[in-house]
Design a protein around this motif. Sequence first.
Motif, PDB file in Angstrom:
ATOM      1  N   LEU A  84     155.881 -26.277 178.068  1.00 19.22           N
ATOM      2  CA  LEU A  84     154.480 -25.931 178.303  1.00 19.22           C
ATOM      3  C   LEU A  84     154.336 -24.521 178.866  1.00 19.22           C
ATOM      4  O   LEU A  84     153.428 -23.777 178.467  1.00 19.22           O
ATOM      5  N   HIS A  85     155.228 -24.136 179.765  1.00 21.34           N
ATOM      6  CA  HIS A  85     155.184 -22.775 180.322  1.00 21.34           C
ATOM      7  C   HIS A  85     155.392 -21.741 179.211  1.00 21.34           C
ATOM      8  O   HIS A  85     154.675 -20.736 179.153  1.00 21.34           O
ATOM      9  N   ALA A  86     156.366 -21.973 178.341  1.00 18.64           N
ATOM     10  CA  ALA A  86     156.642 -21.030 177.253  1.00 18.64           C
ATOM     11  C   ALA A  86     155.459 -20.941 176.296  1.00 18.64           C
ATOM     12  O   ALA A  86     155.060 -19.840 175.890  1.00 18.64           O
ATOM     13  N   LEU A  87     154.878 -22.089 175.944  1.00 12.96           N
ATOM     14  CA  LEU A  87     153.747 -22.091 175.017  1.00 12.96           C
ATOM     15  C   LEU A  87     152.505 -21.465 175.655  1.00 12.96           C
ATOM     16  O   LEU A  87     151.723 -20.800 174.972  1.00 12.96           O
ATOM     17  N   GLU A  88     152.345 -21.669 176.948  1.00  8.68           N
ATOM     18  CA  GLU A  88     151.227 -21.041 177.659  1.00  8.68           C
ATOM     19  C   GLU A  88     151.419 -19.526 177.688  1.00  8.68           C
ATOM     20  O   GLU A  88     150.481 -18.758 177.441  1.00  8.68           O
ATOM     21  N   ARG A  89     152.619 -19.083 177.979  1.00  9.05           N
ATOM     22  CA  ARG A  89     152.916 -17.641 178.025  1.00  9.05           C
ATOM     23  C   ARG A  89     152.681 -16.990 176.666  1.00  9.05           C
ATOM     24  O   ARG A  89     152.214 -15.864 176.577  1.00  9.05           O
ATOM     25  N   ASP A  90     152.982 -17.712 175.585  1.00 11.22           N
ATOM     26  CA  ASP A  90     152.778 -17.195 174.236  1.00 11.22           C
ATOM     27  C   ASP A  90     151.318 -17.262 173.792  1.00 11.22           C
ATOM     28  O   ASP A  90     150.990 -16.831 172.686  1.00 11.22           O
ATOM     29  N   GLY A  91     150.462 -17.830 174.634  1.00 16.31           N
ATOM     30  CA  GLY A  91     149.040 -17.890 174.305  1.00 16.31           C
ATOM     31  C   GLY A  91     148.659 -19.038 173.392  1.00 16.31           C
ATOM     32  O   GLY A  91     147.586 -19.028 172.783  1.00 16.31           O
ATOM     33  N   LEU A  92     149.519 -20.051 173.307  1.00 19.29           N
ATOM     34  CA  LEU A  92     149.267 -21.180 172.412  1.00 19.29           C
ATOM     35  C   LEU A  92     148.655 -22.375 173.130  1.00 19.29           C
ATOM     36  O   LEU A  92     147.984 -23.203 172.509  1.00 19.29           O
ATOM     37  N   VAL A  93     148.907 -22.479 174.427  1.00 24.35           N
ATOM     38  CA  VAL A  93     148.432 -23.608 175.232  1.00 24.35           C
ATOM     39  C   VAL A  93     147.668 -23.069 176.432  1.00 24.35           C
ATOM     40  O   VAL A  93     148.051 -22.066 177.027  1.00 24.35           O
ATOM     41  N   HIS A  94     146.590 -23.756 176.752  1.00 28.00           N
ATOM     42  CA  HIS A  94     145.798 -23.420 177.946  1.00 28.00           C
ATOM     43  C   HIS A  94     146.005 -24.533 178.978  1.00 28.00           C
ATOM     44  O   HIS A  94     145.889 -25.717 178.654  1.00 28.00           O
ATOM     45  N   ARG A  95     146.316 -24.134 180.199  1.00 27.52           N
ATOM     46  CA  ARG A  95     146.510 -25.073 181.308  1.00 27.52           C
ATOM     47  C   ARG A  95     145.322 -24.934 182.236  1.00 27.52           C
ATOM     48  O   ARG A  95     145.022 -23.836 182.701  1.00 27.52           O
ATOM     49  N   GLU A  96     144.649 -26.048 182.492  1.00 29.67           N
ATOM     50  CA  GLU A  96     143.508 -26.021 183.399  1.00 29.67           C
ATOM     51  C   GLU A  96     143.733 -27.003 184.537  1.00 29.67           C
ATOM     52  O   GLU A  96     143.808 -28.219 184.325  1.00 29.67           O
ATOM     53  N   ALA A  97     143.852 -26.449 185.737  1.00 30.72           N
ATOM     54  CA  ALA A  97     144.051 -27.264 186.934  1.00 30.72           C
ATOM     55  C   ALA A  97     142.692 -27.542 187.569  1.00 30.72           C
ATOM     56  O   ALA A  97     141.926 -26.619 187.824  1.00 30.72           O
ATOM     57  N   GLN A  98     142.412 -28.805 187.811  1.00 30.27           N
ATOM     58  CA  GLN A  98     141.164 -29.217 188.455  1.00 30.27           C
ATOM     59  C   GLN A  98     141.413 -29.353 189.953  1.00 30.27           C
ATOM     60  O   GLN A  98     142.409 -29.958 190.354  1.00 30.27           O
ATOM     61  N   PRO A  99     140.514 -28.821 190.780  1.00 22.21           N
ATOM     62  CA  PRO A  99     140.701 -28.919 192.235  1.00 22.21           C
ATOM     63  C   PRO A  99     140.292 -30.290 192.761  1.00 22.21           C
ATOM     64  O   PRO A  99     139.305 -30.437 193.476  1.00 22.21           O
ATOM     65  N   THR A 100     141.038 -31.290 192.376  1.00 23.24           N
ATOM     66  CA  THR A 100     140.749 -32.653 192.822  1.00 23.24           C
ATOM     67  C   THR A 100     141.934 -33.175 193.616  1.00 23.24           C
ATOM     68  O   THR A 100     142.998 -32.574 193.631  1.00 23.24           O
ATOM     69  N   ASN A 101     141.743 -34.317 194.241  1.00 24.63           N
ATOM     70  CA  ASN A 101     142.829 -34.947 194.972  1.00 24.63           C
ATOM     71  C   ASN A 101     143.022 -36.346 194.411  1.00 24.63           C
ATOM     72  O   ASN A 101     142.136 -37.176 194.553  1.00 24.63           O
ATOM     73  N   PRO A 102     144.116 -36.664 193.753  1.00 27.12           N
ATOM     74  CA  PRO A 102     145.252 -35.794 193.475  1.00 27.12           C
ATOM     75  C   PRO A 102     144.885 -34.740 192.426  1.00 27.12           C
ATOM     76  O   PRO A 102     143.915 -34.918 191.677  1.00 27.12           O
ATOM     77  N   PRO A 103     145.660 -33.654 192.353  1.00 23.03           N
ATOM     78  CA  PRO A 103     145.359 -32.596 191.389  1.00 23.03           C
ATOM     79  C   PRO A 103     145.394 -33.121 189.963  1.00 23.03           C
ATOM     80  O   PRO A 103     146.191 -34.000 189.630  1.00 23.03           O
ATOM     81  N   ARG A 104     144.517 -32.591 189.144  1.00 20.36           N
ATOM     82  CA  ARG A 104     144.470 -32.961 187.725  1.00 20.36           C
ATOM     83  C   ARG A 104     144.711 -31.694 186.904  1.00 20.36           C
ATOM     84  O   ARG A 104     144.042 -30.682 187.115  1.00 20.36           O
ATOM     85  N   VAL A 105     145.659 -31.771 185.993  1.00 16.49           N
ATOM     86  CA  VAL A 105     145.957 -30.637 185.119  1.00 16.49           C
ATOM     87  C   VAL A 105     145.840 -31.106 183.678  1.00 16.49           C
ATOM     88  O   VAL A 105     146.460 -32.101 183.286  1.00 16.49           O
ATOM     89  N   ASP A 106     145.012 -30.406 182.927  1.00 19.51           N
ATOM     90  CA  ASP A 106     144.823 -30.711 181.512  1.00 19.51           C
ATOM     91  C   ASP A 106     145.404 -29.593 180.667  1.00 19.51           C
ATOM     92  O   ASP A 106     145.312 -28.411 181.026  1.00 19.51           O
ATOM     93  N   TYR A 107     145.976 -29.963 179.534  1.00 22.84           N
ATOM     94  CA  TYR A 107     146.543 -29.002 178.595  1.00 22.84           C
ATOM     95  C   TYR A 107     145.789 -29.122 177.277  1.00 22.84           C
ATOM     96  O   TYR A 107     145.566 -30.229 176.781  1.00 22.84           O
ATOM     97  N   THR A 108     145.397 -27.978 176.744  1.00 26.21           N
ATOM     98  CA  THR A 108     144.715 -27.926 175.452  1.00 26.21           C
ATOM     99  C   THR A 108     145.287 -26.771 174.650  1.00 26.21           C
ATOM    100  O   THR A 108     145.901 -25.859 175.204  1.00 26.21           O
TER     101      THR A 108
END
Length: 148
Positions: A84-108
């Motif tokens: 996921l880090h590699a694909l995000e760095r290449d601009g193929l995946v977007h990571r969105e962290a939600q400021p919730t408890n517990p944290p929520r991270v969505d990938y698109t």
Amino acid sequence: MESAAQTAVTPAQASADADDRDRDFDALAFDVFARNCPSRGTLEHVTGRWGALTLGALHEGSLRFNELRRRVDGVSEKMLSQTLHALERDGLVHREAQPTNPPRVDYTLTPLGHEVSERLLSLIVCVEERMEDVLRARARYDEARGAR
């Protein structure tokens, strides 16, 4: 020694520098067969086992990390994270962290990721549709070479 005022970059200069960098990228001829071409690394990220499966899974829609891990059966937490880090760095995946408890991270997928995954899915469908031919070819190969 130059003062801070002498070395300060104006917004116009920064914009011109960015335009020059964009023109430099536009002028590059990328060739995945060339050893030092940056497209080779991206191709590895996209076509590697976990990259291809991750892009294919995200083509179905936004997923959280554990949903993605369940969908890409067999991938370890560490490998999925690295992918996921590699694909995000290449601009193929977007990571969105939600400021919730517990944290929520969505990938698109980004628009570029969506385009790449469309092409990748065509290959995946082709392979799946032709697996009977592949299995017959493997059997012939193994029989001809006396495979155990």
